[in-house]
Each structure stands twice: as structure tokens, then as C-alpha cells.
Write a protein that holds these residues in place. Structure first.
Motif, PDB file in Angstrom:
ATOM      1  N   PHE A 194       0.779  -1.093   0.088  1.00 35.58           N
ATOM      2  CA  PHE A 194       0.206   0.170  -0.089  1.00 35.58           C
ATOM      3  C   PHE A 194       1.026   1.328  -0.337  1.00 35.58           C
ATOM      4  N   GLY A 195       0.096   1.897  -0.648  1.00 38.95           N
ATOM      5  CA  GLY A 195       1.303   2.804  -1.059  1.00 38.95           C
ATOM      6  C   GLY A 195       0.592   4.420   0.634  1.00 38.95           C
ATOM      7  N   ILE A 196       0.190   4.628   0.484  1.00 43.29           N
ATOM      8  CA  ILE A 196      -0.911   6.013   1.722  1.00 43.29           C
ATOM      9  C   ILE A 196      -2.073   5.034   1.547  1.00 43.29           C
ATOM     10  N   TRP A 197      -2.192   4.671   3.361  1.00 39.39           N
ATOM     11  CA  TRP A 197      -3.721   3.699   3.689  1.00 39.39           C
ATOM     12  C   TRP A 197      -4.078   5.099   4.804  1.00 39.39           C
ATOM     13  N   LEU A 203      -2.218  15.162  -1.824  1.00 43.77           N
ATOM     14  CA  LEU A 203      -2.306  15.886  -3.179  1.00 43.77           C
ATOM     15  C   LEU A 203      -1.299  15.895  -3.831  1.00 43.77           C
ATOM     16  N   ASN A 204      -1.626  15.332  -5.395  1.00 45.80           N
ATOM     17  CA  ASN A 204       0.199  15.713  -5.922  1.00 45.80           C
ATOM     18  C   ASN A 204       0.981  14.751  -5.692  1.00 45.80           C
ATOM     19  N   ASN A 205       0.729  13.694  -5.301  1.00 42.17           N
ATOM     20  CA  ASN A 205       1.710  12.086  -4.863  1.00 42.17           C
ATOM     21  C   ASN A 205       2.071  11.505  -6.061  1.00 42.17           C
ATOM     22  N   THR A 206       3.250  11.372  -5.913  1.00 36.97           N
ATOM     23  CA  THR A 206       3.279  10.164  -7.333  1.00 36.97           C
ATOM     24  C   THR A 206       3.962   8.762  -6.483  1.00 36.97           C
ATOM     25  N   ILE A 207       2.473   7.527  -6.323  1.00 43.06           N
ATOM     26  CA  ILE A 207       2.937   6.315  -6.390  1.00 43.06           C
ATOM     27  C   ILE A 207       3.378   5.347  -7.478  1.00 43.06           C
ATOM     28  N   ILE A 208       4.244   4.419  -7.151  1.00 43.95           N
ATOM     29  CA  ILE A 208       4.584   4.042  -8.137  1.00 43.95           C
ATOM     30  C   ILE A 208       4.086   2.051  -7.060  1.00 43.95           C
ATOM     31  N   GLY A 209       3.570   0.702  -7.671  1.00 43.85           N
ATOM     32  CA  GLY A 209       4.187   0.355  -7.455  1.00 43.85           C
ATOM     33  C   GLY A 209       4.845  -0.903  -7.904  1.00 43.85           C
ATOM     34  N   ASN A 210       4.795  -1.600  -8.105  1.00 42.36           N
ATOM     35  CA  ASN A 210       5.975  -3.674  -8.705  1.00 42.36           C
ATOM     36  C   ASN A 210       5.134  -4.205  -9.554  1.00 42.36           C
ATOM     37  N   HIS A 240     -15.536  13.938   4.334  1.00 41.07           N
ATOM     38  CA  HIS A 240     -14.691  14.952   4.034  1.00 41.07           C
ATOM     39  C   HIS A 240     -13.096  15.034   3.382  1.00 41.07           C
ATOM     40  N   THR A 241     -12.432  13.606   3.010  1.00 38.98           N
ATOM     41  CA  THR A 241     -11.365  13.785   2.386  1.00 38.98           C
ATOM     42  C   THR A 241     -10.713  14.094   1.299  1.00 38.98           C
ATOM     43  N   GLU A 242     -10.149  14.735   0.715  1.00 39.46           N
ATOM     44  CA  GLU A 242      -9.779  15.082  -0.330  1.00 39.46           C
ATOM     45  C   GLU A 242      -8.716  14.401  -1.294  1.00 39.46           C
ATOM     46  N   VAL A 243      -9.059  13.562  -2.660  1.00 41.92           N
ATOM     47  CA  VAL A 243      -7.735  13.040  -2.852  1.00 41.92           C
ATOM     48  C   VAL A 243      -7.960  13.659  -4.495  1.00 41.92           C
ATOM     49  N   ARG A 244      -6.925  14.400  -4.796  1.00 41.89           N
ATOM     50  CA  ARG A 244      -6.888  15.157  -5.989  1.00 41.89           C
ATOM     51  C   ARG A 244      -5.218  15.716  -6.519  1.00 41.89           C
ATOM     52  N   GLY A 245      -5.117  14.528  -7.714  1.00 45.43           N
ATOM     53  CA  GLY A 245      -3.997  15.139  -8.209  1.00 45.43           C
ATOM     54  C   GLY A 245      -2.958  14.485  -8.678  1.00 45.43           C
ATOM     55  N   ASN A 246      -3.498  13.201  -8.058  1.00 50.42           N
ATOM     56  CA  ASN A 246      -2.784  11.879  -8.329  1.00 50.42           C
ATOM     57  C   ASN A 246      -2.115  11.324  -8.998  1.00 50.42           C
ATOM     58  N   ASP A 247      -0.609  10.487  -9.094  1.00 50.04           N
ATOM     59  CA  ASP A 247      -0.234  10.049  -9.842  1.00 50.04           C
ATOM     60  C   ASP A 247      -0.427   7.892  -9.920  1.00 50.04           C
ATOM     61  N   ILE A 248      -0.818   7.602  -9.701  1.00 51.67           N
ATOM     62  CA  ILE A 248      -0.358   6.228  -9.664  1.00 51.67           C
ATOM     63  C   ILE A 248      -0.838   4.894 -10.670  1.00 51.67           C
ATOM     64  N   SER A 249       0.528   4.265 -10.605  1.00 54.46           N
ATOM     65  CA  SER A 249       0.552   3.313 -11.787  1.00 54.46           C
ATOM     66  C   SER A 249       1.633   1.181 -10.782  1.00 54.46           C
ATOM     67  N   LYS A 250       1.430   0.828 -11.177  1.00 59.04           N
ATOM     68  CA  LYS A 250       1.663  -0.290 -11.426  1.00 59.04           C
ATOM     69  C   LYS A 250       1.385  -1.057  -9.578  1.00 59.04           C
ATOM     70  N   THR A 251       0.170  -1.196  -9.143  1.00 61.46           N
ATOM     71  CA  THR A 251      -0.324  -0.959  -7.857  1.00 61.46           C
ATOM     72  C   THR A 251      -1.288  -2.375  -8.573  1.00 61.46           C
ATOM     73  N   ARG A 252      -2.072  -2.672  -6.685  1.00 62.78           N
ATOM     74  CA  ARG A 252      -3.122  -3.727  -7.961  1.00 62.78           C
ATOM     75  C   ARG A 252      -4.620  -2.405  -8.098  1.00 62.78           C
ATOM     76  N   ASP A 253      -5.365  -1.924  -6.744  1.00 60.67           N
ATOM     77  CA  ASP A 253      -6.238  -0.750  -7.835  1.00 60.67           C
ATOM     78  C   ASP A 253      -5.710   0.713  -7.149  1.00 60.67           C
ATOM     79  N   GLY A 254      -5.568   1.617  -8.057  1.00 57.09           N
ATOM     80  CA  GLY A 254      -5.555   2.965  -8.296  1.00 57.09           C
ATOM     81  C   GLY A 254      -5.574   3.649  -6.861  1.00 57.09           C
ATOM     82  N   GLN A 305      -8.692  14.566 -10.715  1.00 61.08           N
ATOM     83  CA  GLN A 305      -7.937  15.157 -11.366  1.00 61.08           C
ATOM     84  C   GLN A 305      -6.833  14.080 -11.045  1.00 61.08           C
ATOM     85  N   ASN A 306      -7.516  12.728 -10.457  1.00 64.13           N
ATOM     86  CA  ASN A 306      -5.904  12.030 -10.806  1.00 64.13           C
ATOM     87  C   ASN A 306      -6.184  11.428 -11.699  1.00 64.13           C
TER      88      ASN A 306
END
Length: 450
Positions: A132-135, A145-152, A171-185, A198-199
Motif C-alpha cells: 500500500f502507498g497511503i492508508w 494531493l499531488n503524490n506519485t505512487i508506483i507499485g511493483n 470529508h477527505t480530498e484526494v486530488r492530483g495524484n499519479d498512481i501506477s503498477k499497484t493493485r487498484d489505484g 483529477q487523479n
């Protein structure tokens, strides 16, 4: 007298609020220092700034502080969480975190918080690891906001973690992230009143995955190279608008038991199961709507899918109009014996959908076909029931049966009818379309989602 007492009370409250910031300390930390010892000494409001270098270990934050870095890398050395947050009002900014643990049972993550997850801001970070990137779990008023997360992608999809997982959040905002190669984004479960916007999610199983979540907004996200761009399940009161999905194997949007939701201005392109993954009944579906209803499906664009839209398992009460269906191998698959009218009256004006294979005419020039469009007939339903007979679809005998059915409407079985088909496709309001990028050679390469 009461007003004077109130002013005095407000003054003392303001004074107390300002005390932590007045006494806040800025810590400059090098890779040679003991980062955990410094984190243990911090007080609420402090800023900890990491200078360039690699910081080895698993770090814990127990105070409301800001932790930021300049070319600073936290290396968890293959075990546990990279960063464990046990406090509210924590800001994590511009850190690189790598090599955290791969134990899914322990929910190993680059950044993890399951206690007091309130007021947490995670921004501009680069996270690269196996699970997991962020839990974040059990809190509210957070920002990712605006994080890059890369899995394996050398691991099986099921053995990876999700890029961002929020559970029981409000009331949580998840915006502008780039996520790849994980299970689900992005994986959202049992959470309400959140915004995902805008992810970019790509080269993974499901781009955005929703479970048991109400009153959420999914806006202007972009998914490509997935098994399903968006998988929405067991949720209600969702606003799904302006999203794009391209190059999916199985589904553009998988809609399972979604009710009282609005699905508008989304773009779905190129949903096609690769030949080497084909099995009987596995076809790429632009929109797959299962056991869902009482929602609005309007002004969406579905292009080049094996099946444009597939409704089944009692999906009804859906207001469908203004959508564009272009060059789908099968425009509609509707499994039911009830007549479905796919046009609506909006502000006194009837509006159907645009169908690229509609062969009617518009004699009065009102922009709508004069002849209703019925995308399926009894022959289609026969092939759905016996898919192994598909090779006969264009045979002279089948063409003759279709002609007979057209000449004698009494032989028609109930299905989808669009009484006001549009002569031109609707314009999409999405600001997320990136077709030129996705159609490039490097993004068409095969990716492992299994």
C-alpha cells in the motif's frame, strides 16, 4: 455584559490557539542524525525539515507536526510501515519513501494512519514499493494531493497493495495524484462525503474502486491501461462526472448495485479483451450495469468497445439520454423482457442518444431521427443465450431472419427503444481527455493486470 464576557472568552481562546505556533520549533535534520529521536522530542506545531540524504528505518509521528524534505528519502529497509502517523493535524510534504514491507496482512504502507486520522495532509511525495502507498482509516478532513505512487508490476496483482486506500473516512480530498503498477489505484470503502478529482491511474487492475460509500464525488479523473477503469460497487448518491477511461481489458465502468447516482460527461474508449485472454463470455464492456437503478446516465461518450453498454440483473429506473455510442461492436446488450425507453423529456424537449449505426433520417431538421432506433432484436438475444454460435452472425440465414423480423414487428421481443435518436453526437464537457497520449505507441504496450 454578556457581549463583553463573550469577547473576553474569544480572546483567551485565540491566545491559547496561538501558543503552540508561537513556541513552534524548526528542526533541521541530516541523514547522520537520529530522525526518530528528533520526532520523539517534537511538540505540536513544530516543523521538521530533512536535508538531502537517505534516512533508514521505520519512523513514527506522535505529535501534530509538519515533516518535509529536500531530496530526502526514507528507506524502510523492507519491513513495516515507512511512516506511521499517530497524531492529528500532521503534514507530510515532498518526501520520497521506498522499500517498506510487503506484508498485506499487516497492511504495510509507505504512509499509514489508523488512529486519529483527522486533518492529515500528504502532498508532493514520491512513494515506490510493493504494497500500500497511503492508508488512512477512521478520520475526516484530510487531503492527499499531488503524490506519485508506483507499485511493483513484477508481482501478481493480488499480491500488491492499493495505491491510496481510505476506509471509514469523511470529508477527505484526494486530488492530483499519479498512481501506477499497484493493485487498484484508489480504493474507497465505507466512506462518505469525499472528493476524488483529477487523479491519473494507470497500468493496474481497477483505476478507482468504490465499496459501500455514499455521497462521494468522482470528478475529472483519468484511467488507462487497466482491467477496469472504474469499479463502483454497493454505493449510492455518487456524482461521477467528467472522468475518462481508455484502453481497458474488461470494463470502462463496472457499475454494480449503484443507486440514486448521477453519471454524466464521462468518456470511455477502447475497451477490448486481448485475444490471448479471451474466454467464452469475456467481452470488453464500455459500461457494465448490474443490479443498479434509479440513477441518471447522461451525455457520456462510449467508443470502440466490444459491447458499448450492458444492462442486466434487474437494472431499471435509469434515465438514459444524450449519450454517444460510436463504433462499438455491439452497441447495447440488454438482458430483460421489458421494454426500455432510452430517451427523456428535459425542459420540455425530448432527447435520445447518438448511435453511429443509426440509419434513419431527419426530415424536419430538428436534430432527431424521425424513426426510432432499436439496437437489438430477437436474433441478438439468441446469440447472447448461445454465444458459441456467434460465427453465424453474418450468415445469409441470420440476415434473412433479421429482415423478416423487421418486416413483421409482431415478431419482435421487447428491448431497448430510443424514440428520439440524435443525428449528431453530443459534445463532452470533460477537461480530462488525453487521447493523443494514450494512443501513443509506448502506452499501447501490453501490461500485466492479472
Amino acid at each position: 455584559m454578556l457581549l463583553k464576557s463573550l469577547k473576553t472568552l474569544l480572546f483567551f481562546i485565540s491566545f491559547l490557539v496561538l501558543i503552540p505556533s508561537a513556541n513552534a520549533k524548526v528542526w533541521q535534520v541530516t541523514a547522520q542524525d537520529s530522525l526518530q529521536n528528533i520526532l520523539n522530542e517534537t511538540q505540536a506545531g513544530d516543523q521538521v525539515k530533512l536535508l538531502p540524504g537517505k534516512y533508514l528505518g521505520n519512523f513514527i509521528i506522535n505529535q501534530s507536526i509538519e515533516l518535509s524534505g529536500t531530496d530526502a528519502t526514507l528507506d524502510a529497509q523492507g519491513k513495516g510501515h515507512g511512516l506511521l502517523i499517530n497524531a492529528e493535524n500532521v503534514t507530510i510534504d515532498s518526501l520520497r519513501i521506498i522499500n517498506w514491507g510487503d506484508n498485506l496482512t499487516d497492511q504495510n504502507a509507505a504512509i499509514y494512519s489508523d488512529k486519529n486520522s483527522n486533518g492529515i495532509i500528504i502532498k508532493n511525495c514520491h512513494l515506490e514499493g510493493d504494497t500500500f502507498g497511503i492508508w488512512l482509516q477512521g478520520g475526516e478532513h484530510n487531503q492527499i494531493l499531488n503524490n506519485t505512487i508506483i507499485g511493483n508490476d513484477q508481482m501478481r496483482s493480488a499480491d500488491r497493495g492499493n495505491g491510496i486506500q481510505i476506509s471509514n473516512m469523511k470529508h477527505t480530498e484526494v486530488r492530483g495524484n499519479d498512481i501506477s503498477k499497484t493493485r487498484d489505484g484508489l480504493y474507497v470503502i465505507s466512506s462518505t462525503n469525499n472528493v476524488l478529482a483529477q487523479n491519473t491511474v494507470h497500468d493496474l487492475r481497477y483505476g478507482i474502486h468504490y465499496m459501500y460509500s455514499y455521497y462521494n464525488k468522482i470528478l475529472n479523473n483519468y484511467a488507462y491501461n487497466t482491467r477496469a477503469g472504474y469499479a463502483m460497487m454497493n454505493s449510492r448518491y455518487l456524482e461521477i462526472r467528467g472522468n475518462v477511461t481508455e484502453n481497458s481489458h474488461d470494463y470502462g465502468f463496472l457499475i454494480n448495485f449503484i443507486i440514486h447516482s448521477n453519471f454524466e460527461d464521462n468518456v470511455i474508449k477502447n475497451v477490448w479483451t486481448p485475444a490471448d485472454k479471451k474466454v467464452l463470455g469475456r467481452d470488453g464492456k464500455g459500461l457494465f450495469i448490474y443490479n443498479s437503478g434509479y440513477s441518471t446516465l447522461r451525455n457520456n461518450h462510449i467508443e470502440h468497445a466490444e459491447i458499448g453498454i450492458h444492462l442486466t440483473a434487474g437494472s431499471e429506473g435509469i434515465k438514459i439520454s444524450g449519450n454517444t455510442f460510436i463504433d462499438n461492436q455491439v452497441q447495447v446488450k440488454y438482458v430483460s423482457n421489458k421494454l426500455q425507453e432510452w430517451s427523456q423529456e428535459i425542459n420540455g424537449v425530448h432527447e435520445g442518444n447518438y448511435w453511429s449505426n443509426y440509419q434513419g433520417w431527419d426530415m424536419d431538421g430538428d436534430g432527431k431521427g424521425d424513426v426510432p432506433f432499436e439496437p437489438n432484436d430477437g436474433i441478438d438475444k439468441l446469440f447472447w443465450k448461445y454465444p458459441e454460435a456467434k460465427f453465424l452472425m453474418d450468415s445469409p440465414a441470420v440476415l434473412l431472419l433479421r429482415w423478416v423480423q423487421q418486416q413483421f414487428p409482431v415478431l419482435k421481443s421487447p428491448g431497448v427503444k430510443d424514440s428520439y435518436p440524435l443525428m449528431k453526437p453530443n459534445l463532452i464537457k470533460s477537461n480530462t481527455i488525453k487521447s493523443d497520449l494514450v494512443n501513443s505507441k509506448e502506452l499501447r504496450q501490453s501490461v500485466s493486470y492479472e
